[in-house]
Scaffold this active site. Structure first.
Site, PDB file in Angstrom:
ATOM      1  CD1 TRP A 371       0.642  -0.728   3.116  1.00 21.24           C
ATOM      2  CD2 TRP A 371      -0.306   1.253   3.429  1.00 21.24           C
ATOM      3  NE1 TRP A 371       1.091  -0.246   4.326  1.00 21.24           N
ATOM      4  CE2 TRP A 371       0.519   0.956   4.548  1.00 21.24           C
ATOM      5  CE3 TRP A 371      -1.013   2.443   3.411  1.00 21.24           C
ATOM      6  CZ2 TRP A 371       0.655   1.825   5.617  1.00 21.24           C
ATOM      7  CZ3 TRP A 371      -0.879   3.309   4.503  1.00 21.24           C
ATOM      8  CH2 TRP A 371      -0.050   3.002   5.585  1.00 21.24           C
ATOM      9  CG  ASP A 372       4.847   0.768   1.399  1.00 19.32           C
ATOM     10  OD1 ASP A 372       3.895   0.222   1.964  1.00 19.32           O
ATOM     11  OD2 ASP A 372       6.028   0.533   1.680  1.00 19.32           O
ATOM     12  CD  GLU A 498       2.696  -3.912   8.762  1.00 18.25           C
ATOM     13  OE1 GLU A 498       3.712  -4.547   9.111  1.00 18.25           O
ATOM     14  OE2 GLU A 498       2.607  -3.314   7.676  1.00 18.25           O
ATOM     15  CE  LYS A 602       6.388  -2.607  11.540  1.00 18.76           C
ATOM     16  NZ  LYS A 602       6.154  -3.723  10.599  1.00 18.76           N
ATOM     17  CD  GLN A 603       3.219   0.796   9.785  1.00 18.99           C
ATOM     18  OE1 GLN A 603       3.955  -0.156  10.039  1.00 18.99           O
ATOM     19  NE2 GLN A 603       2.773   1.035   8.564  1.00 18.99           N
TER      20      GLN A 603
END
Length: 791
Positions: A371-372, A498, A602-603
């Site tokens: 998806w980046d 994630e 995580k992000q």
């Protein structure tokens, strides 16, 4: 984890210079110095091939199939994966000096410098080496991967004999150059403990044809399982002292052109090596052979000087728009330009193929795209290289058949796009992070919406966007449901973070799905005949709008923040104080089940939702949400710092935004994640542009126009950036006192500056005051996870 040893790069505005060879950091420099055009990728290996860490020559979407083993199988698990192949290596030029191999590990290395020139689009190398026998040579090489001739790479290689100081007129040396095409190179082993690196494949290329000519050769191979066919060709132009001999031979996996010359001090042997690459899943062997032969003929017709000139002209035009200027931080200025350069390399000539997470700079993540691409890379490309962005979305449309098939397997309607893939098939063997991350479908729809707004290309919206929007809207209508209270829920999915999985009503996912449904309804209603051909009727459009209107967006009124997903703020917090630095990243040191049930991020996830949908949150909610998630976000993903930079800037934490921007931009130059040797972090590279333009520039892109809310951290004296907008070129310059907007070309336009209208007619820049930033309450990060402080 940041490695103990880093290469020494000088800090210069437009080049990355390695003033001396550093064998301990060679893996990182191979990635940083990689050249690509989105079709061909050449890692920055030495011309002679050795020493190396990871040899790499890649063709976009050229892959081999490998099995995906499971300890326990399950319905709907992907049965095979796809891994990018290290194809025929044409970079190799081996040199012998009076029968001594030119090998930097032997003899005396007097000088070694490499320079990546981001304006010229070349990698230059300058070496002076003395053999163990005492014979000294200067070697100069310049390498490029053409941005104008998609199938072409070229190397100009020069060897000059250095006098030994004896004054003997016969003091010459016999030079032998072996220029090669090598298939099935031996690859190094992998780190089996890091799941992010996956598996390299050896000896996957079956020889089909090899032909040699006077000064060149062609090899054609096919993969053993995926059935793809690739061709590689080389040709040479040789000049130098009289008496040069050139011969070529070829076998199944090796073609070699041997050049022999007697060279005296001060004389130079010059070889220009042209390379062409092509591949196909459908073309016959003769067709692929002819394809690469035709491409190399065109390159020779253009000539080395012509290729260099075309490359510079292409990049001059690109940088005229895309350059980001930063005054007050020379290290960051260099890093931001490198990031922009690698984003261009990843997508410029990909042409309806994917943009991998590592571009074509290494084999990390097996060469997969995620998806980046849509959320980070296309955010940049739609505004600086819109043709490349359009092609990436056309690639998504081309893999709709696989996405339809995957949705059917999962018992869903519409299209379920793969979490990780090369050619459209789901390749993630871990379904909680893969299959359950359905937000990728809305990420694609968001990229369509943004691209159409940025370009004004309604034809693209109809011919490409509509089908993608209908397919993804049907997925959401099928995946979600109305509960007894009338809310539309999307349960059991994984958002961008994630470290949380199979969650109910992830805020990011639900907001993205709502936009997807609304935009699909809008475009389908605008083009009723085309929508009808896809089976869309007024009832289905109404159902999309109903679901969007009823979409559940959780809010924790007790804490006054949005939970990342329903119930998330009720989870136990991770014990950050007792987590030592060496146990990050957490995914390599703790079981997922423990991460999933704790408050640890995580992000950026909820924070990313605020970046994309600023109007869905009040200013107070943005501040409270940002502070809350700063305290639990550990940034074990390189995708996080850039998004945190955007929201830090938008919530008044300007110096923190500067620090996060630097972390995103320097992730590979300083190998902050410790794995740059397996490729550049392309999404983080793209995120640096977003951090500048969306963060400090405060840009928002809507169908009715652009708006900006610029701010500037005290540590910087000026930021300037450019973009394309619906056929226009615009440049925005921010200083402590004023913001300058300049329409460089195109029709007059209007925009908004901190909600005040501004008209641009191209007659000259228009200025507006830079607002004074009010003090805001500082925020804190988990123990030991604050952004790195630079000296």
């Amino acid at each position: 984890m940041k490695p103990d040893h880093l290469p020494t790069f000088t800090t210069e505005p437009w080049v990355i210079r390695e003033p001396r060879l550093d064998l301990d950091a060679m893996g990182q420099t191979e990635s940083v110095f990689a050249l690509s055009n989105g079709h061909i990728g050449l890692r920055g290996n030495l011309d002679e091939g050795e020493p190396h860490v990871l040899p790499g020559t890649y063709l976009n979407s050229f892959y081999e199939v490998r099995p995906l083993p499971y300890a326990e199988g399950g319905y709907g698990y992907p049965e095979s994966g796809q891994t990018i192949v290290n194809v025929t290596n044409g970079k190799l030029i081996r040199l012998l000096v009076d029968d001594e191999p030119f090998d930097l590990r032997y003899g005396t290395l007097r000088r070694h410098e490499r320079v990546l020139d981001m304006q010229a689009g070349t990698l230059e190398r300058d070496v002076e080496w003395e053999s163990p026998a005492g014979r000294a040579v200067k070697v100069r090489s310049t390498r490029l991967v053409s941005l104008t001739q998609r199938a072409i790479a070229a190397i100009c290689y020069e060897v000059e004999l250095v006098s030994n100081g004896t004054g003997d007129e016969n003091d010459g040396a016999l030079l032998v150059l072996q220029s090669e095409l090598v298939a099935n190179e031996q690859l190094p082993g992998r780190d089996a403990d890091d799941p992010r690196l996956d598996t390299a494949l050896d000896n996957v290329l079956e020889p089909e044809q090899s032909r040699a000519g006077d000064a060149g050769a062609t090899l054609v191979h096919s993969t053993r399982k995926s059935g793809l066919r690739c061709g590689a060709a080389m040709e040479h132009e040789v000049s130098g002292p009289e008496g040069i001999q050139v011969s070529t031979d070829a076998n199944e996996d090796l073609a070699r052109t041997t050049i022999i010359a007697r060279v005296r001090p001060g004389e130079t042997l010059r070889v220009v090596k042209y390379l062409s690459y092509g591949w196909s899943s459908r073309r016959s062997l003769p067709a692929v052979y002819d394809q690469v032969r035709a491409a190399i003929a065109a390159a020779r017709y253009t000539g080395w000087d012509g290729l260099v000139r075309e490359q510079r002209e292409y990049l001059d035009d690109f940088w005229a728009t895309a350059d980001v200027e930063i005054d007050g931080d020379a290290e960051l200025q260099q890093a931001v330009r490198l990031a922009t350069f690698h984003i261009l390399q990843a997508g410029a000539r990909a042409e309806r193929r994917c943009i991998p997470a590592k571009g074509l700079t290494g084999d990390g993540y097996d060469g997969h795209t995620f998806w980046d691409t849509e959320t980070f890379c296309l955010q940049v490309l739609s505004f600086v290289a819109p043709d490349a962005a359009a092609d990436a979305l056309r690639w998504r449309r081309s893999i709709l058949p696989q996405a339809f098939e995957r949705a059917e397997t999962l018992g869903l309607k519409g299209a379920a796009f793969p979490w990780r893939t090369i050619r459209g098939h789901e390749c993630s063997g871990y379904w909680p992070a893969g299959t359950a991350a359905f937000h990728i479908n809305a990420d694609i729809a968001d990229a369509v919406k943004r691209h159409v707004a940025a370009t004004g290309d309604t034809k693209f919206e109809l011919e490409v966007g509509l089908e993608l929007l209908v397919a993804t809207a049907r997925l959401w209508r099928s995946l979600g449901h109305h509960d007894s209270a009338g809310n539309f829920r999307i349960d059991g999915v994984t958002g961008p973070d994630e470290y949380s999985s199979i969650a109910d009503n992830n805020v990011y996912t639900n907001l993205m799905a709502r936009q997807n449904l609304r935009y699909a309804a809008e475009v389908a209603a605008k083009h009723p005949r085309s929508a009808a051909r896809l089976g869309v009727d007024s009832e289905e459009i109404a159902s999309w709008r109903d679901a969007a209107t009823a979409m559940l967006i959780p809010f924790d009124s007790r804490l006054g923040v949005h939970p990342q997903s329903e119930g998330f703020t009720d989870h136990q917090r991770w014990n950050f104080d007792d987590t030592p630095a060496e146990r990050y990243p957490l995914l390599l040191n703790y079981p997922y089940f423990d991460l999933y049930r704790k408050q640890v991020v995580k992000q950026a996830d909820l924070v990313l939702a605020m970046q994309i949908f600023p109007d869905e949150f009040t200013e107070e909610q943005k501040r409270r949400n940002f502070a809350y998630y700063e305290a639990i976000t550990v940034r074990d993903s390189s995708l996080s710092a850039c998004t945190q930079a955007v929201l830090a800037a938008r919530t008044g934490h300007l110096e923190l935004a500067h620090q996060y921007l630097a972390e995103a931009a320097l992730v590979d130059l300083q190998d902050l994640a410790g794995n740059t040797d397996h490729g550049m972090h392309i999404a983080s590279m793209a995120g640096t542009w977003s951090a500048v333009v969306l963060g400090f520039g405060g840009m928002r892109c809507e169908a009715d126009g652009l708006s900006f809310a610029p701010v500037l951290p005290p540590s910087l004296s000026r930021i300037s950036f450019g973009l394309k907008w619906q056929g226009r070129r615009l440049r925005v310059t921010i200083t402590p006192d004023e913001v300058e907007y300049q329409l460089l070309d195109g029709a007059p336009m209007r925009l908004r500056h901190h909600d005040e209208p501004i008209a641009l007619d191209g007659e000259g820049p228009v200025t507006a005051p830079t607002p004074t930033t009010e003090w805001v309450e500082p925020v804190e990060q988990p123990a030991g996870r604050a952004p790195r402080q630079r000296g």
